[in-house]
Design a protein around this motif. Sequence first.
Motif, PDB file in Angstrom:
ATOM      1  N   VAL A 102      35.179  34.866  34.754  1.00 19.45           N
ATOM      2  CA  VAL A 102      35.377  36.316  34.841  1.00 19.45           C
ATOM      3  C   VAL A 102      36.093  36.662  36.143  1.00 19.45           C
ATOM      4  N   ALA A 103      35.667  36.019  37.216  1.00 16.07           N
ATOM      5  CA  ALA A 103      36.274  36.312  38.516  1.00 16.07           C
ATOM      6  C   ALA A 103      37.752  35.905  38.526  1.00 16.07           C
ATOM      7  N   LEU A 113      39.775  38.452  36.564  1.00 19.33           N
ATOM      8  CA  LEU A 113      39.995  39.672  37.341  1.00 19.33           C
ATOM      9  C   LEU A 113      41.067  39.428  38.388  1.00 19.33           C
ATOM     10  N   ASN A 114      40.945  38.309  39.065  1.00 17.41           N
ATOM     11  CA  ASN A 114      41.859  37.956  40.128  1.00 17.41           C
ATOM     12  C   ASN A 114      43.287  37.829  39.610  1.00 17.41           C
ATOM     13  N   LEU A 122      44.319  41.847  37.734  1.00 20.52           N
ATOM     14  CA  LEU A 122      44.420  43.108  38.471  1.00 20.52           C
ATOM     15  C   LEU A 122      45.750  43.293  39.218  1.00 20.52           C
TER      16      LEU A 122
END
Lengths: 270, 365, 336, 329
Positions: C20-21, C24-25, C28
């Motif tokens: 998930v991280a 997002l990274n 975004l």
Amino acid sequence: MTQSVVRDDPALAGSHEALFSAREVNKTFGHGRRAVEAVKNVSFDLNKGQITTIVGESGSGKSTMARMVLGLLPITSGTMTFEDRDVTKLRGGARTAYWRDVQAVFQDPFSAFNQFFTVRRLLSRALRLLGDAEAGQAKMEEALNHVGLSGPDVLDRFPHQLSGGQRQRVMIARALMMSPTMLVADEATSMLDASLRVNVLNVLTDLRDQLGMTILFITHDIGQACYLADRVLVMEHGVMVEQGPTDKVIFDPQHEYTRRLLSDVPRLHD
Amino acid sequence: MTRLLEATHLTAAYQTGGVEVRAVDDVSVHIDEGEVLGVAGESGCGKSTLGAILSLTARAPLYVESGTLVIDGQSQDLAVGSRIPRTWRGSVVSLLPQGAMNSISPTLRVRTLVYDVMRAHNARISKNEALDRARDRLKELELPVRVLDAYPHQLSGGMKQRVVTIISTLLNPRLLIADEPTSALDVSSQKALIDMLKQMLEQKIMSGVVFVTHDLPVLRTVSDRIAVMYAGKIAEIGPAEEIATGPKHPYSAALLNSVLVPEPAFRKKRVRGIPGSPPNLANPPAGCRFHPRCGLVMPDCRTKEPPHVGDELTFSACFWSAQHPGEAVPADKAVPRHIDDPTELDLPAAGATPAHAATTEGANA
Amino acid sequence: MQFAKYIGRKVLWYLAALIVALLLNFILPRLVPGNPVDAIVSNMSRGGGATGEQMKAVYNNYMQQFGLDKPMWEQFLIYLSNLAHGNLGTSFAQYPASVNKLVGQALPWSIAIQLPAILVGWIVGNLLGAVAAFRGGWFDRGAFVGSLFASSMPYYCLAILLLYIVGVKLGVLPISGAYSFGLSPEPTLAFFGDAITYWWLPFWSLVIVFVGGQAVGMRSMSIYELGADYVNYGRGLGLRDNRIVRYIFRNAMLPQVTGLALSIGGIVGGALITELVFSYPGIGTTLFNAISQNDYPVIQAITLIITVAVLAANFLVEIAYGLIDPRIRAAQTGDR
Amino acid sequence: MKAINFTPRFWVAASLILFVLVVGVLGPFIVRTDPNAVIGGLYDAPSMNKLAMWLGTDNEGQSVLANLVNGIRTSLLVGLLAGIIAMVIGLIIGLVAGFQGGVVSDILMGITNIVLAIPSIVVVILLSVALNGRNAVILGFVIGITSWPWTARAVQAQSTSIRVREHIDVARLSGARWISILLWDILPYLLSYVAMAFVLQVSGAILTESALSMLGLGPSGETSLGTMLYWALAWGSVRTGAWWAFLPPTIMLTLVAFSLLLLQSSLDEVFNPRLRRGKLRKRPRGAATPVPAVASPQTLGSSPLIEAPGRAGRTAGASSSTVRDGGVA
């Protein structure tokens, strides 16, 4: 372990009408290897107008049984009937209707109360189930009088302003307001002091004698069972080991567990 | 028989938010060598507080206001500020708490506590010597030795209680103060514990026991004498047999009357409880503290302290007993007859919650 | 083996969190309107100096490296494969410097001010909190209110105040940078002696806040434990106070040890603003510059490193807890 | 209800907060100067001649006082907005997960744990980078949606333990619908925790906003305490000794954070009697273990990221047993 003992005299079987019957009831918590069988193949009848007591030590499954009778906990397998209706898997409106007939009093006289509600609020909530908020005040006071409390004195009090015995009696009054045919009392007196406990037990016997109420009383204390019960059911590790009239089960136990239990109970007189 | 303990004029109070609740009020207790003294009473009567004072473990917010303990001829002042030698605890008097509680730190193995207790009283003892002592005890009492390696949560309730009992008596204390040790146990574990305590007494591991509980039948089986406490005072004290069969104080009579045991007599009769609730100890009634609920009340009871009728080992603090020396209270007269279900009496005075109710609420609020 | 199962489950959870991280990274910065490469290249060309031919090469290089002409999922795979090779990309603002190098230069400075602050603050804070809880009285009151104040103080506010009072007003310590102008980082005593004068202020600004936070936490854990039954029983058995205190610590410490491990995990992103205040050349300053220059590769790399460090610390803590605390172990493995 | 004994600490905290609120809400109406108006030169020293000059001017010659009162208002707005968003999301997820149990609970708590494990500063930075045209509302929103897991976890743990209380059964037997049970039988018991968590969320959000602003990710075209510090640092006010430019926002931030934390800790003492030393009541038999303080939500990169498992483990014991057979006398 020996066979489950049923002590009812077959000749008298017809003399009492069963209000509630449980047949082959099982309850398993969890799944797979972690599964815990809390209640195993339990069958019993609750006779109309009698006080029946389930006696058992901690872990015997007696409170689980009580919650299943009340429809608060789904059963894993088996059947339960109330007034010849199947009440094994009640949901929604049917269960609400069942709760008009079957009510309960619980163990902890404090945690059974919402501490933010006054007695009046607690009771008026129950009235809504009856769809009869009009008759309110009179009905509440009548129920409170029945358990030896007076309406004006307690209605506007919060639970922490009542003593333990009073709280338990308010709980009984709440149940009574529904005019249930059956009352389940789960360890209702075990957190009360002896001198208050007797008063609450007397309220229960009065309900039986005066209103003909059917009562299922759950306890770990054989002394209370002996004082109160018409019939006694003994549970051990989820199994119903012995059941029958109080005089037979307590004063002439057949199952070894019942015997051991009775011999371990400390006596007041030699 | 030699005197083991004389504890005199014990007075202690809880001080919370400016309110002083005197939970034990000028109580004296005497115990003979080899004796088990049972302390009975209902919630909030001060029996556990008495246990805390005798076991020298009273701590804030409980303050001992006065009291002297004489044990084996050694005298110790108990009032706040007096220095109690640390080693008295555990070796002279020892505490046996209710084992269902976290009496053993959850991250501690039993053997660590055993070693620490032994070492606290004998700095030179080796780990093996200490553990051997515990192993011997466990074997004598027919408990598995491997419990020493367990963490407390790995023990069942009954086993934890027995292990705690063994730890409490490791140092052969003169007096063991047992505070509700059986209350959370099933009857079979209760019996096992009581048998174990009796066995320990026989083996002279300790010389006396004060057994505090609300459970009268348990007391009847375990104790030689019973003290019945009410509202911070001893109402009656005497041989267990006498208390059980012929109580001389109306409160003990009423309390015994409301005890239910599986005996045929209880199938028929209607037992009556005691009307009303115990008084609020922040503001106890004048005279005899039981008088508002007593069936044998007389004018003096309302104003004067009741006299102690009897000697220090057996007495009843009651005006009725003074007028009827040696007589047992008639069971049916101990509580007021005319009020069968006295609603008014059962209500606490406006604004004041009964002492025991207030304590129950504390942690839930 | 139950414990292996427990570890397996934890691994799965943290893997999920990591994915998930990463997503997002990855996503975004790509939400920024327009193609970031266009923006950066036009920026560079505006500065002049670069010929059309060079621009073209730079543009192609970026397009290829990020695969911006390819579909999203392919871009994500390229991103993952670059990460797997330990390649964090090329900086936009300082082309052609690699992000690895920029971050690698900054990281030691961040660790240099934070690790000592965390360790010292943790030890002092826990001692203070435990002593306050055990002693009670005025000492407790003073220590508690003081710690509460210190811990509530935003760490960068304290940094500003220290900088002003000690650095500017008193003028006893240098106020900006990590070492004197003209020196370059080298393992000599002279350099170390110089750098440490720059190090004091950021260190103190962090340590004071940290001591406060630890003391408050330790105090309430200890008070909670002081009321436990085993404390009363221990006294009843005649145990010495210091022995009972040790039991209390043992129980109160468990959450505190977690706190330590997690703080160390948070080391990369723990004091971003402190570095800004003191112009300390660590990760915070690098991030600040990257943000002001829209240097997305650097921003992404820093947020990623922060995340990975935190996740790793959390993971290790949970595993360690499973090993240390018998209660947790019992709850996890169903041992009763 | 029992009268709650508020400690002196509570009243100190409450008056400090009231002070900040008054400055933030009424200040802009008293200091009428436009915070963007140039009224002097670079770092003009304070003078008492004019209200707007009480705190001098900043690097652009604007009134520091006007910027300060408006900045407090912006920071409070961000904090409250973020706090409310975090509270609503956290409360809903926590309540549903705690009350529903089963698969729904597992999924919700799984999501919560994942979000909790990813440092929220990272998400906030990335989101802020991705959004251009940031304003206070958007920032409050961004911070709010990254900080709810704390509340969700606390609420879930609490409602799970309340769910097994007998009064829930009594309510069900009285025919109460689940929504009524949720609102009247569970929520009131959670309010103290929610209140404390909210206070911490607000404080955390205000600090996160200023940290973001100082990194250059603050609201554009608006003044907040963080942007004031950003400009003050960028234009060297500390080094040049222009204390009026950086000291007021620094002090206000500290005041906000301190008073909110003080409020939280005094609420904790009120709600959690075991922390009130010297006032310990006698332990009743069979009473539930009070749950320790709400773990603090993370403020920018400085607090532990997961709730210490030890605390969770300690409280879980009181509520986890499903087989409810208490033969306790």
